[in-house]
Design an enzyme around this catalytic site. Sequence first.
Site, short mmCIF file in Angstrom:
data_model
loop_
_atom_site.label_atom_id
_atom_site.label_comp_id
_atom_site.label_asym_id
_atom_site.label_seq_id
_atom_site.Cartn_x
_atom_site.Cartn_y
_atom_site.Cartn_z
N ASP A 10 -5.96 2.37 3.50
CA ASP A 10 -5.27 2.28 2.22
C ASP A 10 -6.29 1.80 1.18
O ASP A 10 -7.36 1.29 1.53
CB ASP A 10 -4.11 1.28 2.35
CG ASP A 10 -3.49 0.92 1.02
OD1 ASP A 10 -3.10 1.84 0.28
OD2 ASP A 10 -3.43 -0.28 0.72
N ILE A 11 -5.95 1.95 -0.09
CA ILE A 11 -6.88 1.52 -1.15
C ILE A 11 -6.51 0.16 -1.73
O ILE A 11 -7.19 -0.84 -1.50
CB ILE A 11 -6.97 2.59 -2.27
CG1 ILE A 11 -7.63 3.87 -1.72
CG2 ILE A 11 -7.78 2.04 -3.44
CD1 ILE A 11 -7.75 4.98 -2.75
N ASP A 12 -5.43 0.11 -2.49
CA ASP A 12 -5.09 -1.11 -3.24
C ASP A 12 -4.63 -2.22 -2.32
O ASP A 12 -3.64 -2.08 -1.60
CB ASP A 12 -4.01 -0.79 -4.27
CG ASP A 12 -4.49 0.24 -5.29
OD1 ASP A 12 -5.30 -0.11 -6.14
OD2 ASP A 12 -4.05 1.41 -5.19
N GLY A 45 -1.27 5.96 -1.90
CA GLY A 45 -0.25 6.48 -2.79
C GLY A 45 -0.84 7.05 -4.07
O GLY A 45 -0.15 7.71 -4.84
N ASN A 212 4.45 0.78 1.17
CA ASN A 212 4.30 2.21 1.48
C ASN A 212 3.38 2.44 2.68
O ASN A 212 3.13 3.59 3.05
CB ASN A 212 3.79 2.98 0.26
CG ASN A 212 2.41 2.55 -0.19
OD1 ASN A 212 1.94 1.45 0.12
ND2 ASN A 212 1.74 3.41 -0.94
#
Length: 259
Positions: A10-12, A45, A212
């Site tokens: 994931d990024i954030d 996302g 998410n």
Amino acid sequence: MPQQSVIFFDIDGTLLNQEKKLPHSAKKAIYKIKEQGHIAAIATGRAPFMFEDLRKELGIDTFVSYNGQYVILNGEVIFKNPLNLQSLEQLTAHALDHQHPVVFMDHEDMKANVPEHAYIKESIEMLKIKQFPRYDPEYYKGRELFQMLLFCPEGEEKQYEQAFPDFDFIRWHPLSVDVLPKGGSKAAGIGKIVEKLGFPEERLYAFGDGLNDIKMLSAVKNSIAMGNAEEKVKAAAKFVTKSVDEKGIYYGLQMVGLL
């Protein structure tokens, strides 16, 4: 050389900290696993245009974007799952009636259906990205849209959940909700990549921290939640590492034996 595995990040809150900075330890760890022959991939996302610089910095050309709706393997599109256009138009009209702006998003850009709005400004600025949605209320026409952003205070998305069963609504900001095709998820997008690669579940890994990410962390056999994740996210993962600012990626990869 160990057997090749694929690791989704994931990024954030996972690769990037709260200031949207990539810790040096995370960058070093990702380059190390790539040197060992593993595949580093992203599952986010975000839209593809929102993390192009990060992909270049890490040398990543495989990713799941829009929470699974637009999937790339080795630089090639392998899966697209656009929003239902008729339902999208109906939702947009409903949102306008309730003074809730929306942003239309395809794989190249995003446009707002109102000229300006404080909710959009506050939410998008938090991402610290170069792009800002300009005004184009008809951007959805003749395009495949993979996500919408609905801007409303917490709790007000409930009316949309009841009225629009074609969509899933996932809050990512106190003022904004991701609108996705029903059943779409990072887990489903990852499944499309795994089908192509033919890897067994033992060679799949995923890191995440947000709501998410829960489906992804539940579905991937070797799942790692960040230390800064909410408790319900940690509960979905097999392992829990340190926070993003405490070398969480590095320690997580060590924890599962990839470093």
